[in-house]
Design a protein around this motif. Structure first.
Motif, PDB file in Angstrom:
ATOM      1  N   LEU A 106       0.887  -1.155   0.000  1.00 37.12           N
ATOM      2  CA  LEU A 106       0.000   0.000   0.000  1.00 37.12           C
ATOM      3  C   LEU A 106       0.928   1.208   0.000  1.00 37.12           C
ATOM      4  O   LEU A 106       1.622   1.440   0.979  1.00 37.12           O
ATOM      5  N   LEU A 107       0.968   1.892  -1.125  1.00 32.42           N
ATOM      6  CA  LEU A 107       1.856   3.034  -1.229  1.00 32.42           C
ATOM      7  C   LEU A 107       1.162   4.192  -1.925  1.00 32.42           C
ATOM      8  O   LEU A 107       0.345   3.998  -2.812  1.00 32.42           O
ATOM      9  N   VAL A 108       1.498   5.383  -1.461  1.00 36.61           N
ATOM     10  CA  VAL A 108       0.956   6.617  -2.027  1.00 36.61           C
ATOM     11  C   VAL A 108       2.128   7.569  -2.235  1.00 36.61           C
ATOM     12  O   VAL A 108       2.957   7.763  -1.334  1.00 36.61           O
ATOM     13  N   ASP A 154       6.283  -1.639   8.471  1.00 40.50           N
ATOM     14  CA  ASP A 154       7.217  -1.002   9.394  1.00 40.50           C
ATOM     15  C   ASP A 154       6.494  -0.573  10.667  1.00 40.50           C
ATOM     16  O   ASP A 154       5.341  -0.131  10.606  1.00 40.50           O
ATOM     17  N   ASP A 155       7.169  -0.684  11.795  1.00 42.84           N
ATOM     18  CA  ASP A 155       6.592  -0.256  13.060  1.00 42.84           C
ATOM     19  C   ASP A 155       6.971   1.192  13.326  1.00 42.84           C
ATOM     20  O   ASP A 155       7.884   1.491  14.072  1.00 42.84           O
ATOM     21  N   GLU A 156       6.265   2.080  12.656  1.00 41.02           N
ATOM     22  CA  GLU A 156       6.445   3.508  12.848  1.00 41.02           C
ATOM     23  C   GLU A 156       5.107   4.082  13.299  1.00 41.02           C
ATOM     24  O   GLU A 156       4.051   3.623  12.853  1.00 41.02           O
ATOM     25  N   VAL A 161       2.509   4.862  10.595  1.00 44.21           N
ATOM     26  CA  VAL A 161       2.027   3.657   9.912  1.00 44.21           C
ATOM     27  C   VAL A 161       1.074   2.897  10.825  1.00 44.21           C
ATOM     28  O   VAL A 161      -0.007   2.468  10.416  1.00 44.21           O
ATOM     29  N   ARG A 162       1.484   2.717  12.076  1.00 39.96           N
ATOM     30  CA  ARG A 162       0.628   2.033  13.065  1.00 39.96           C
ATOM     31  C   ARG A 162      -0.716   2.755  13.175  1.00 39.96           C
ATOM     32  O   ARG A 162      -1.766   2.124  13.151  1.00 39.96           O
ATOM     33  N   ASN A 163      -0.684   4.065  13.264  1.00 43.25           N
ATOM     34  CA  ASN A 163      -1.904   4.861  13.388  1.00 43.25           C
ATOM     35  C   ASN A 163      -2.813   4.665  12.174  1.00 43.25           C
ATOM     36  O   ASN A 163      -4.026   4.514  12.314  1.00 43.25           O
ATOM     37  N   PHE A 164      -2.223   4.664  10.968  1.00 40.67           N
ATOM     38  CA  PHE A 164      -3.003   4.491   9.752  1.00 40.67           C
ATOM     39  C   PHE A 164      -3.771   3.170   9.783  1.00 40.67           C
ATOM     40  O   PHE A 164      -4.983   3.133   9.556  1.00 40.67           O
TER      41      PHE A 164
END
Length: 135
Positions: free
Chosen positions: A72-74, A106-108, A111-114
């Motif tokens: 999933l990339l934007v 990735d655990d950032e 990203v986690r929030n998304f």
């Protein structure tokens, strides 16, 4: 206005530009493998600003009992405009009958929030465990 398509017919040039924009160089180092991965996916949803590919998500799995959100990339210039959320929603709606929906990322915090905002729970917060092995 952004338009969305479910298609695996994407040019090498469009794919390369998008993947390079998010610095996913491991994909662009072998475009033949990336094209085959796209072709072998269960579904691919892409986001377009006129004729510019600005987002993509693809799913692998059996489509009945499990799906795996592989990419999933934007494009960075288009992030934070709900494009990723819309593409993910299209995939989740297409496979709403599938019990297991999995991804590895990735655990950032961003990203986690998304993913948490889109209904996913990390394995470290539930009663499951996740394992992976890279080449």
């Amino acid at each position: 206005m952004i338009s969305y398509k479910e298609t695996k017919e994407l040019s090498n040039n469009d794919l390369k530009k998008l993947y390079l924009s998010v610095q996913w160089f491991v994909y662009t180092d072998d475009m033949g493998t990336l094209k085959q991965a796209i072709s072998n996916s269960l579904a691919v949803v892409s986001a377009w600003d006129n004729d510019k590919l600005v987002g993509l998500t693809r799913v692998v799995g059996d489509g009945s009992t499990i799906i795996y959100v592989q990419d999933l990339l934007v494009h960075p210039e288009y992030q934070n405009k709900r494009i990723g959320t819309i593409m993910l929603s299209m995939i989740l709606d297409k496979y709403k009958q599938v019990r297991q929906k999995v991804l590895l990322t990735d655990d950032e915090p961003i990203v986690r929030n998304f993913y948490e905002n889109n209904g996913f729970m990390s394995a470290d917060q539930g009663n499951t465990v996740a394992f992976y092995k890279f080449l």
